[in-house]
Design a protein around this motif. Structure first.
Motif, PDB file in Angstrom:
ATOM      1  N   LEU A 290       0.856  -1.144  -0.107  1.00 31.34           N
ATOM      2  CA  LEU A 290       0.137  -0.005   0.008  1.00 31.34           C
ATOM      3  C   LEU A 290       0.923   1.229   0.046  1.00 31.34           C
ATOM      4  N   LEU A 291       1.801   1.251   0.953  1.00 27.86           N
ATOM      5  CA  LEU A 291       2.836   2.264   0.857  1.00 27.86           C
ATOM      6  C   LEU A 291       3.428   2.734  -0.350  1.00 27.86           C
ATOM      7  N   PHE A 292       3.900   1.598  -1.192  1.00 25.35           N
ATOM      8  CA  PHE A 292       4.483   1.791  -2.417  1.00 25.35           C
ATOM      9  C   PHE A 292       3.495   2.420  -3.364  1.00 25.35           C
ATOM     10  N   VAL A 293       2.128   2.046  -3.198  1.00 24.23           N
ATOM     11  CA  VAL A 293       1.182   2.679  -4.183  1.00 24.23           C
ATOM     12  C   VAL A 293       0.891   4.220  -3.757  1.00 24.23           C
ATOM     13  N   VAL A 294       0.766   4.302  -2.569  1.00 28.09           N
ATOM     14  CA  VAL A 294       0.620   5.500  -2.153  1.00 28.09           C
ATOM     15  C   VAL A 294       1.645   6.682  -2.421  1.00 28.09           C
ATOM     16  N   LEU A 295       2.758   6.223  -2.465  1.00 26.62           N
ATOM     17  CA  LEU A 295       3.885   6.955  -2.791  1.00 26.62           C
ATOM     18  C   LEU A 295       3.822   7.293  -4.237  1.00 26.62           C
ATOM     19  N   ASN A 296       3.349   6.555  -5.162  1.00 22.32           N
ATOM     20  CA  ASN A 296       3.261   6.692  -6.330  1.00 22.32           C
ATOM     21  C   ASN A 296       2.158   7.525  -6.963  1.00 22.32           C
ATOM     22  N   VAL A 297       0.998   7.171  -6.157  1.00 18.59           N
ATOM     23  CA  VAL A 297      -0.470   7.839  -6.508  1.00 18.59           C
ATOM     24  C   VAL A 297      -0.636   9.113  -6.134  1.00 18.59           C
ATOM     25  N   LEU A 298      -0.401   9.182  -4.452  1.00 19.43           N
ATOM     26  CA  LEU A 298      -0.718  10.226  -3.896  1.00 19.43           C
ATOM     27  C   LEU A 298       0.519  10.989  -3.663  1.00 19.43           C
TER      28      LEU A 298
ATOM     29  N   PRO B 111       2.265  13.199  -5.486  1.00 21.32           N
ATOM     30  CA  PRO B 111       2.116  14.806  -5.758  1.00 21.32           C
ATOM     31  C   PRO B 111       1.403  15.628  -4.559  1.00 21.32           C
ATOM     32  N   LYS B 112       0.467  14.936  -3.976  1.00 18.37           N
ATOM     33  CA  LYS B 112       0.210  15.416  -2.713  1.00 18.37           C
ATOM     34  C   LYS B 112       1.007  15.657  -1.478  1.00 18.37           C
ATOM     35  N   ILE B 113       1.906  14.587  -1.274  1.00 18.05           N
ATOM     36  CA  ILE B 113       2.968  14.597  -0.370  1.00 18.05           C
ATOM     37  C   ILE B 113       3.842  15.638  -0.618  1.00 18.05           C
ATOM     38  N   VAL B 114       4.029  15.940  -1.916  1.00 16.86           N
ATOM     39  CA  VAL B 114       5.310  16.802  -2.139  1.00 16.86           C
ATOM     40  C   VAL B 114       4.764  18.302  -2.033  1.00 16.86           C
ATOM     41  N   GLU B 115       3.431  18.405  -1.839  1.00 15.46           N
ATOM     42  CA  GLU B 115       3.009  19.476  -1.476  1.00 15.46           C
ATOM     43  C   GLU B 115       2.933  20.096  -0.069  1.00 15.46           C
ATOM     44  N   MET B 116       2.959  19.078   0.855  1.00 13.19           N
ATOM     45  CA  MET B 116       2.839  19.094   1.948  1.00 13.19           C
ATOM     46  C   MET B 116       3.956  19.819   2.638  1.00 13.19           C
ATOM     47  N   GLU B 117       3.531  20.747   3.670  1.00 10.51           N
ATOM     48  CA  GLU B 117       4.850  21.764   4.094  1.00 10.51           C
ATOM     49  C   GLU B 117       5.315  21.171   5.370  1.00 10.51           C
ATOM     50  N   LYS B 118       4.586  20.531   6.278  1.00 11.15           N
ATOM     51  CA  LYS B 118       5.115  19.968   7.374  1.00 11.15           C
ATOM     52  C   LYS B 118       5.601  18.242   7.074  1.00 11.15           C
ATOM     53  N   PRO B 119       6.384  18.026   7.745  1.00 13.70           N
ATOM     54  CA  PRO B 119       6.775  16.551   7.540  1.00 13.70           C
ATOM     55  C   PRO B 119       5.859  15.710   8.401  1.00 13.70           C
ATOM     56  N   PHE B 120       5.797  14.416   8.015  1.00 11.38           N
ATOM     57  CA  PHE B 120       5.109  13.379   8.559  1.00 11.38           C
ATOM     58  C   PHE B 120       5.485  13.498   9.960  1.00 11.38           C
ATOM     59  N   PRO B 121       4.492  13.054  10.956  1.00 14.25           N
ATOM     60  CA  PRO B 121       4.968  13.046  12.425  1.00 14.25           C
ATOM     61  C   PRO B 121       5.962  11.924  12.645  1.00 14.25           C
TER      62      PRO B 121
ATOM     63  N   ILE C  74       9.838  11.404  -4.818  1.00 13.05           N
ATOM     64  CA  ILE C  74       8.608  11.465  -5.632  1.00 13.05           C
ATOM     65  C   ILE C  74       8.664  12.164  -6.716  1.00 13.05           C
ATOM     66  N   ASN C  75       9.555  13.339  -6.541  1.00 12.97           N
ATOM     67  CA  ASN C  75       9.578  14.182  -7.953  1.00 12.97           C
ATOM     68  C   ASN C  75      11.076  14.850  -7.790  1.00 12.97           C
ATOM     69  N   PRO C  76      12.088  14.098  -8.423  1.00 13.89           N
ATOM     70  CA  PRO C  76      13.523  14.600  -8.439  1.00 13.89           C
ATOM     71  C   PRO C  76      13.662  15.921  -8.977  1.00 13.89           C
TER      72      PRO C  76
END
Lengths: 384, 702
Positions: free
Chosen positions: A194-202, A204-214, A228-230
């Motif tokens: 799931l994580l693998f898929v999330v990283l690939n599908v979601l 772009p959203k993660i890229v836009e996040m300003e704060k890091p994951f907890p 995600i986006n070199p």
């Protein structure tokens, strides 16, 4: 004496030769990655690594030729020593590349986290069969998770995400070969997929996040983002992965030839990582698809063979040992090569037998010694 | 040995290892698959990226071919110029590297097909300004940037380094190289640059070069030119003179510094050189002779082959001011100067006046309207139709032959001679001499006007050709216009007995190794057949002009020179006043017995052909003959000749005086305007001057 000769005769020569071949390839790659460096410390890497090889072989033979049950018996004190070292390094360690993970002793750098990996495999091989006898799967699973969290917590304190990440696979594979029910394992496998898929599908959203994951530091978050986006930040966090892809991608099918790579020579791949974590980029550029696949298949075959050895083990301790070793190698192998060709995010862990790094080389050769020991001692020795 | 059976033997699952082996095999296979994708599928893509970030292509300037005189003397060649160059693409790359990939942009509006489009462009000025900041600080030098210039260069020639400072002095050069600040993209380059060895020496022939106006001017390989010829031979023969640009590919490291040793180079080539028919020594003599004249031209042609040996136009300019770039002040000065120094007067159109008379005489002789010994009784004036046609000479000369008529430029001889020849034959002769037709030299030239009944019909359909027109035609009046070069060719044809050449300016084109690429052989326009006594009598008349006629000031002791003077009235407006600005001529050839030079001298604002132009010819001839005897010509660098309006006199309306006799000096062939009944449809105009500093007065008197 006869016992010793018999044991040597029982060594799994395919594994042995595979290891030697990988060591040779590693030394050649280290030379290529450092021969033009202006920094003498980097230029010395080849010789330093070469000097570690005999020590590694000594450890390898000692471990291989002694029954693994002997090592497992002493695994607890060994593990405790490494844990103490991990605690000490948090206070007295030397910071290199942003992580307080080194002891400098007489000019040699020692990374306690690396030795913890092998001691953890040993202690797992001691711990799991004992627990298995007394408890059902759930307490077994929970207690083994608890055991796993100890070194992870200590290593994350350095912080060294890469090294910390190998303990979970070691434990999971050990539990798996021990025979724990699939329902304890599969949710985590599913989560991984799931994580693998999330990283690939979601992504772009993660890229836009300003704060890091907890729980993640900003630089770790940046690594994920730049994975995600070199192109996002080609000069900063995306630089390394971009340059690694350019190096490998420009290598083509046959590569540019040994010592003909420019990405490392011109400094596009950082001098300090070209011979360690990004050695596969150097290999890819110089030997292309052919050389890269040989390394992948070589290490892959070594891992599979280790698992095969485990399946022939005389007891579950041997199976767990080989499963742990396979998990250790596989994690390093998949993440290290994967990050250079944008399969996984950049995580600073070395490639077994190839990357420069004395501590890890000794760990790898010791681990191979354990696998050989399982193989050598899989059935009773003949008496003459 | 531990041989006890493990208690956990029962939970030993071989099959699970099998699954794991399979899973790991798949994982390894996936890595191989990904590796294949990166190394093989996307190989080209990554190779491009690699090339992009590791190489810098630098253009190597080609050297322009030389422009030589007929003896190989270099009039235009190259010298080394040390320039401070900005490699704009490298500056941008470096800027991007130090600014996290952020490049400032500015919106620009482009008009295309009537639509205004706004698009973004790299703010190159800002990038350059910030990049040179460290230079400013450490060198302590003021760096002035011409924003528009940089932007324009970036748009039109992005691959060519921007020459921030060309031809830096040694001090700056030393400072720069000593304190190499290692800013990638700022470098000192030595490149060949045009130089005109003799300064203001035949600038109207040689021309000059400059930056191309658009990036559309490219060579065969599609590479933008750094310089293109803008005028003269430089412009017309540009494709031959252009060398091919070379290239150097430098390898850079991750910080943009050049990695030494690792470079590939395609050397630039040198363009072909062009050999002119001009003899630099003769040109120099002529240039010297014309200094101080103010406005005028000299053309010297070899009567034996039509080669142009010298062609001078004054005022002139030093083409070196265009290299590498003309300053706005200089440009303004050159283009707004009322004396028009950029105009090539040798190829501009003027009323010929009396130097046209040899053509009339030859037409009359060829048509047998007159014979060499035919006497015509000439008076100071005569009636044609019901109008009085005057000679410039107040007294009656009585019966004279064509020889005396030439000698004294007697209008009243040529009126009847011309009329009895008939306008058709007069026009035909002028046409054979090349009047009204281009000489076809590779420079922009006026073709002149061959005034004729057809011409009148075409341009003034309401007018009708009259005998009075023919009379005017016979003395070089009316709408006829010639260039000094055309008249020099006429002079050469008379000298050689009737061969009219296409004058030759370019002799050959050769490569740097000396291979001749092209030659331009002599071309004959017409071979006019004359009976020997006919052409001889005209030549004798011209000899008498210098010997004892209107041009005695052209005499060179020991040499026989034949010539014909001319003065044409011309009125122009200067600073709000109408002034008389005569065109004075002297057409000649020498030595008389075996002519080697045909010289046409024109001076604007002269007093008379004999008074103003003959001495110039005398100066040229005497130095030419001295040169032939072995005297060396000092080839000095020439400063530009300033123009002036000396010789321009206030115009006095003819009604008040009756005639405009020019001064005290005997003026040759000056038929006064008032006696011109032709109502010439187009009076003498000043078409060479495209910026029209003065307005031409309307001349309609009817």
């Amino acid at each position: 004496m006869w016992t010793l000769i018999q044991k040597i005769g029982r060594i799994n020569w395919i594994l042995m030769l595979l290891m030697c071949a990988l060591l040779t390839a590693g030394l050649m790659a280290i030379y290529s990655a450092t021969y033009v460096s202006e920094v003498s410390e980097f230029r010395e890497a080849f010789n330093k690594q070469l000097r570690m090889v005999p020590i590694g072989f000594a450890l390898f033979f000692i471990i291989a030729l002694v029954d693994y049950q002997f090592w497992v018996k002493f695994s607890l004190p060994i593990f405790l020593v490494t844990l103490i070292l991990l605690i000490l390094v948090l206070f007295f360690g030397k910071v290199i590349n942003g992580a307080r993970s080194w002891f400098m002793i007489a000019g040699f750098g020692i990374q306690p986290a690396e030795f913890t990996k092998i001691s953890f495999i040993l202690v797992t091989a001691l711990f799991l069969p004992l627990m298995r006898e007394r408890f059902s799967d759930l307490p077994l699973f929970c207690s083994s998770m608890g055991l796993t969290l100890i070194p992870i917590a200590l290593i994350m304190g350095q912080p060294d995400l890469g090294s910390a990440s190998v303990f979970i696979p070691i434990m999971f594979l050990s539990l798996y070969v021990l025979g724990i029910k699939n329902r304890y394992i599969m949710p985590f496998v599913a989560a991984g997929v799931l994580l693998f898929v999330v990283l690939n599908v979601l992504g772009p959203k993660i890229v836009e996040m300003e704060k890091p994951f907890p729980g993640l530091k900003t630089y770790q978050m940046n690594r994920i983002k730049s994975f995600i986006n070199p192109e996002l930040d080609p000069l900063k966090s995306g630089w390394t992965i971009n340059q690694s892809l350019i190096a490998i991608g420009s290598g083509g099918f046959f590569g540019k030839g040994y010592l003909q790579g420019t990405q490392n020579v011109r400094g596009f791949i950082g001098r300090n990582i070209a011979f360690t974590d990004f050695i596969f980029a150097v290999i890819g550029e110089e030997t292309g698809f052919v050389g890269g696949s040989v390394i992948i298949m070589g290490i892959g075959f070594l891992i599979m063979l280790s698992l095969y050895v485990g399946s022939k083990s005389r007891d579950s301790t041997g199976s767990i040992l080989t499963a742990g070793v396979a998990a250790l190698f596989f994690t390093h192998f998949f993440i290290n090569i994967g990050m250079t060709i944008k399969v996984v995010p950049i995580t600073g862990i070395p490639l077994p037998f190839i990357s420069f790094g004395g501590s890890f080389l000794l760990v790898c050769m010791s681990a191979m010694g354990l696998v050989q020991s399982v193989w050598i001692h899989r059935k009773p020795l003949e008496r003459n | 040995m531990l041989e006890t059976k493990s208690k956990s033997q029962t939970i030993h699952h071989g099959s699970r290892q099998g699954y794991l082996i399979f899973a790991f095999f798949l994982a390894a296979l996936y890595l191989v698959f990904r590796l294949y994708d990166v190394t093989v599928q996307k190989n080209e893509n990554y190779k491009d990226k690699l090339r992009n970030q590791t190489t810098v292509a630098i253009r190597l300037s080609p050297a322009r071919g030389a422009i030589l005189d007929r003896n190989g003397f270099a009039i235009a060649e190259n010298r080394a110029s040390f320039d401070i160059d900005f490699y704009l693409d490298q500056l941008i790359r470096d800027y991007s590297r130090t600014h996290r990939g952020r490049i400032p942009k500015i919106p620009i509006t482009v008009k295309r097909k009537g639509k205004t489009i706004t698009r973004e462009e790299n703010d190159i000025v800002k990038i350059v300004a910030e990049s040179v900041e460290p230079l400013k600080k450490t060198l302590g030098i003021e760096i002035k940037l011409d924003a528009n210039d940089i932007r324009n260069h970036y748009r039109t020639q992005p691959r060519i380094p921007y020459p921030y400072k060309a031809d830096v002095d040694f001090n700056t050069l030393a400072q720069f190289s000593e304190r190499n600040l290692g800013i990638p993209g700022i470098e000192i380059g030595a490149r060949p640059i045009r130089t005109y060895n003799m300064g203001a020496f035949a600038p109207h022939i040689v021309g000059y070069i400059g930056r191309p106006e658009s990036s559309e001017q490219v060579d065969e390989a599609g590479v933008e030119f750094e310089f293109v010829g803008k005028k003269g031979v430089e412009e017309k023969m540009d494709s031959h003179l252009q060398g091919k640009a070379g290239g150097k590919i430098l390898q850079v490291n991750y910080r943009g510094y050049i990695v030494p040793g690792d470079e590939t180079e395609e050397p630039p080539t040198v363009g072909n050189s062009i050999s002119l028919s001009i003899d630099a020594r003769i040109q120099h003599i002529a240039e010297d002779a014309m200094r101080g004249v103010g406005r005028g031209a000299v053309v010297i042609v070899d009567p034996n082959n039509g080669d142009i040996l010298a062609m001078v136009s004054v005022p002139n300019f030093d083409p070196n001011v265009f290299i590498p770039k003309i300053s706005p002040q200089n440009w303004k000065e050159l283009t707004t100067n009322p004396t028009a120094p950029m105009i090539n007067r040798a190829l501009s159109e003027y009323a010929p006046g009396s130097i046209y008379k040899p053509i009339i005489a030859l037409a009359a002789l060829k048509a047998h309207a007159i014979r060499p010994n035919t006497y015509i009784n000439t008076a100071s004036s005569m009636f044609i139709g019901n109008r009085s046609f005057k000679d410039w000479y107040k007294g009656d000369r009585g019966p004279i032959t064509v020889k005396e008529a030439m000698q004294w430029s007697t209008n009243t001889f040529f009126y009847p001679a011309g009329i009895s020849t008939g306008i058709d034959k007069l026009v035909e002769m002028a046409r054979l001499f090349g009047i009204g037709q281009p000489t076809e030299i590779p420079l922009p030239e006026g073709k002149g006007i061959l005034w004729s009944p057809e011409w009148l019909k075409k341009h003034y359909p309401a007018e009708r050709w009259t005998t009075a027109y023919t009379a005017n035609f016979s003395i070089g009046q009316g709408a006829v216009e010639v260039t000094p070069l055309q008249m020099a060719v006429v002079g050469a044809a008379i000298a050689n007995g009737g061969t009219v050449y296409f004058p030759n300016l370019v002799k050959s084109i050769q490569s740097i190794d000396g291979d001749v690429k092209a030659t331009f052989p002599t071309r004959i326009r017409n071979r006019i057949e004359f009976d020997l006594p006919d052409i001889d009598i005209v030549r004798q008349g011209m000899l008498a002009v210098v010997d004892s006629g209107t041009a005695t000031k052209a005499q060179v002791p020991g040499y026989k020179i034949a010539g014909k003077t001319g003065t044409a009235q011309f009125k122009t407006r200067l600073q709000g006043r109408t002034v008389s600005d005569q065109r004075t001529w002297f057409l000649s050839f020498a030595p008389y017995d075996s002519p080697r030079y045909a010289i046409c001298v024109l001076v604007e604002g002269g007093t008379s052909g004999g008074g103003t132009c003959a001495p110039i010819a005398q100066n040229i001839y005497s130095r030419l003959f001295a040169m032939e005897k072995g005297e060396t010509i000092n080839m000095n660098y020439l400063t530009p000749v300033d123009g002036h309006f000396g010789g321009v006199t206030d115009y006095v309306p003819p009604q008040a005086t009756g005639a405009t006799a020019p001064g005290a000096l005997p003026a040759a062939g000056a038929a006064s305007q008032e006696s011109n009944p032709g109502d010439a449809p187009a009076e003498i105009s000043n078409e060479d001057d495209d910026r029209k500093p003065s307005r031409i007065l309307p001349q309609r008197s009817r």
